[in-house]
Design an enzyme around this catalytic site. Structure first.
Site, PDB file in Angstrom:
ATOM      1  N   ALA A  50     -19.612  54.506  47.251  1.00 42.61           N
ATOM      2  CA  ALA A  50     -19.448  53.270  47.987  1.00 42.61           C
ATOM      3  C   ALA A  50     -19.442  52.142  47.136  1.00 42.61           C
ATOM      4  CB  ALA A  50     -20.619  53.217  49.161  1.00 42.61           C
ATOM      5  N   GLN A 198     -18.245  66.872  44.171  1.00 42.10           N
ATOM      6  CA  GLN A 198     -18.792  65.491  43.385  1.00 42.10           C
ATOM      7  C   GLN A 198     -20.187  66.025  42.778  1.00 42.10           C
ATOM      8  OE1 GLN A 198     -17.434  65.604  46.461  1.00 42.10           O
ATOM      9  NE2 GLN A 198     -16.402  63.586  46.792  1.00 42.10           N
ATOM     10  N   ASP A 239     -23.039  55.759  52.279  1.00 46.12           N
ATOM     11  CA  ASP A 239     -21.786  55.018  52.424  1.00 46.12           C
ATOM     12  C   ASP A 239     -21.968  53.878  53.533  1.00 46.12           C
ATOM     13  OD1 ASP A 239     -21.002  57.827  51.253  1.00 46.12           O
ATOM     14  OD2 ASP A 239     -19.661  56.494  50.647  1.00 46.12           O
TER      15      ASP A 239
HETATM   16  O1  MRU Z   1     -16.324  60.777  48.878  1.00 44.10           O
HETATM   17  P1  MRU Z   1     -17.065  60.101  47.959  1.00 44.10           P
HETATM   18  O2  MRU Z   1     -16.972  60.611  46.691  1.00 44.10           O
HETATM   19  O3  MRU Z   1     -16.660  58.953  47.987  1.00 44.10           O
HETATM   20  O4  MRU Z   1     -18.516  60.073  48.479  1.00 44.10           O
HETATM   21  C1  MRU Z   1     -19.430  59.321  47.929  1.00 44.10           C
HETATM   22  C2  MRU Z   1     -20.889  59.522  48.500  1.00 44.10           C
HETATM   23  O5  MRU Z   1     -21.044  60.045  49.604  1.00 44.10           O
HETATM   24  C3  MRU Z   1     -21.822  59.025  47.998  1.00 44.10           C
HETATM   25  O6  MRU Z   1     -23.096  59.369  48.031  1.00 44.10           O
HETATM   26  C4  MRU Z   1     -22.030  57.584  48.470  1.00 44.10           C
HETATM   27  O7  MRU Z   1     -21.152  56.779  48.338  1.00 44.10           O
HETATM   28  C5  MRU Z   1     -23.218  56.711  47.665  1.00 44.10           C
HETATM   29  S1  MRU Z   1     -22.783  56.372  45.885  1.00 44.10           S
HETATM   30  C6  MRU Z   1     -23.738  55.476  45.562  1.00 44.10           C
END
Ligand code: MRU
Length: 350
Positions: A50, A198, A239
C-alpha cells in the site's frame, strides 16, 4: 537496516520502479516514461504494497504532467484530474493510492494563480515530500512497534509489509528491524502467501538481505506451527483500515488472525496514518480487488489446475477489529476499543 533497495524513484525524467515480479531471481528496474507504464506497473504488482503504491502514484501524477503544454492553471488542473482519474483505476483496495492522488490534487489547487510550469514544480516537490514522509513514517512505526518485541521472540508475518512495500524500512517489518538494531534476536516465520508468493519471494528475500533469520512456511502450515508453540507474536501490514479498526490486508490474513485468537497469540497490525480510511465506518465498505484467474491456475507458468476451471481470486480479506490486539502506527500503538482510540490519529482525511 543494513541494506535497502529503493522501490520507486524519480530518475532523469523517468520513474524508476524496482520490478518486484522478478524477485528473488533478479534485482531489475523498469523505467517508466509514459503514464500507461506506471498504471501497468501498479496493476501487475511490479510495485506493490500500500505505501509504495501511494508513493508511485504521486510520482505518476508528476510524470503524467511534467511535459504538459497547458496554457493556464485551469487547463493544467483539467489534465491533472484526467491523470488522477486514470491512475485511480489501477488497483482498488489500498487506500494509499487514493490518498496520494488526493494529496497531489489538493496541493496543486492551493495555487490557482500559478503558471503550469510553477504547478509542475509544486507537483514534483509534493511527490518527493510524500516519498520522504513515507520513509519517516516507517521509522516511527519501527520505533513504537519495537517495544512490543522481546529478545527471543518468534514472529509470524503474512505477505510482504517490509521495505519492498514502502519507501522506507517497511510497516510490519520495521519494528523487527528496529528490534534487531537494539540487539534483540528475533526469528521470523513468513507465510508463503498464495497465490503470488509475496511472503516466500519478497519477505524471505528482504529479511535474508538484512540478516534476520527467516523460515518460509506454506500458508496452510500456520495453524500447526502455532499449535506446536513455535510462534509467540504475529504482525502484518494493512491496505486499508476502517474507522473501527477493521483491516483489509493480503488474502489469508483473516484466517491467520482467527488462528491467533484460538492459540492466544497477540495479533498486531502495523500501518502508517496514510492507510486509515476514516470515511468508512467498518471493513464491509472496503472494496476488495478480484484478480485474474490465471494467477491461481498457472501462477508462475505451470498449469496447476484443470485449464479454464472456475477460480475465485480475491487479493485481500478483512480482519474484524475484535481479532486485532493492537495497531502500530507512526503516531503510537493503539489498543481496543478502536472506534474510540483511533480517533486520535491525524491524517489529511481526518
Ligand atoms: O497485493 P500486494 O502485494 O500489493 O499486497 C500487499 C499487502 O497486502 C501488504 O501487506 C500491505 O499492502 C501492507 S504493505 C506495507
Amino acid at each position: 537496516m543494513k541494506q535497502r533497495v529503493t522501490t520507486v524513484s524519480w530518475n532523469h525524467g523517468a520513474l524508476k520502479i524496482l520490478d518486484q515480479t522478478l524477485l528473488p531471481d533478479k534485482v531489475a528496474y523498469v523505467s517508466c516514461t509514459k503514464l500507461s507504464q506506471v498504471h501497468e506497473a501498479i496493476r501487475k504488482l511490479r510495485v506493490r504494497g500500500a505505501p509504495a503504491i501511494g508513493v508511485c502514484a504521486a510520482w505518476g501524477v508528476y510524470l503524467g504532467l511534467h511535459k504538459s503544454k497547458a496554457k493556464s492553471a485551469k487547463q493544467f488542473i483539467n489534465e491533472l484530474n484526467r491523470v488522477t482519474a486514470y491512475l485511480a483505476t489501477s488497483r482498488p483496495t489500498a487506500v494509499n493510492l487514493f490518498w496520494a492522488l488526493d494529496r497531489m490534487t489538493r496541493q496543486a489547487l492551493k495555487y490557482p494563480a500559478y503558471s503550469p510550469n510553477e504547478l509542475k514544480e509544486i507537483l514534483f516537490n509534493e511527490a518527493a515530500h510524500i516519498a520522504k514522509e513515507d520513509s519517516d513514517l516507517c521509522d516511527r512505526i519501527g520505533k513504537f512497534g519495537e517495544k512490543l518485541f522481546r529478545h527471543g521472540d518468534t514472529v509470524l508475518t503474512h505477505c510482504n509489509a517490509g521495505s519492498l512495500a514502502t519507501a522506507g524500512s517497511g510497516t510490519a517489518l520495521s519494528p523487527i528491524y528496529a528490534a534487531k538494531a537494539r540487539g534483540k534476536k528475533i526469528k521470523v516465520f513468513a507465510d508463503e502467501t498464495r497465490p503470488l508468493l509475496q511472503g516466500a519471494r519478497l519477505t524471505a528475500w528482504e529479511l535474508m538481505q538484512n540478516g534476520v533469520p527467516v523460515t518460509v512456511i506454506c500458508d496452510n502450515m500456520a495453524g500447526s506451527v502455532m499449535a506446536k508453540g513455535k510462534i509467540n507474536k504475529i504482525i502484518v501490514g494493512a491496505d486499508r483500515i476502517a474507522a473501527n479498526g477493521d483491516t483489509a490486508n493480503k488474502i489469508g490474513t483473516y484466517p491467520v488472525a482467527v488462528l491467533a485468537k484460538y492459540h492466544n497469540i497477540p495479533f498486531y497490525v502495523a500501518a502508517p496514518s496514510s492507510t486509515f480510511d476514516f470515511a468508512i465506518p467498518d471493513g464491509g465498505h472496503i472494496p476488495i480487488e478480484e484478480r485474474h484467474a490465471d494467477e491461481v491456475r498457472r501462477g508462475f507458468g505451470k498449469l496447476t489446475t484443470p485449464e479454464n476451471v472456475d477460480v475465485h481470486n480475491p487479493a485481500f480479506d478483512v480482519t474484524p477489529n475484535e481479532l486485532i490486539t493492537a495497531i502500530v502506527t507512526d503516531q503510537g500503538v493503539f489498543y481496543p476499543p478502536f472506534t474510540r482510540t483511533l480517533k486520535k490519529i491525524k491524517n489529511e482525511n481526518h
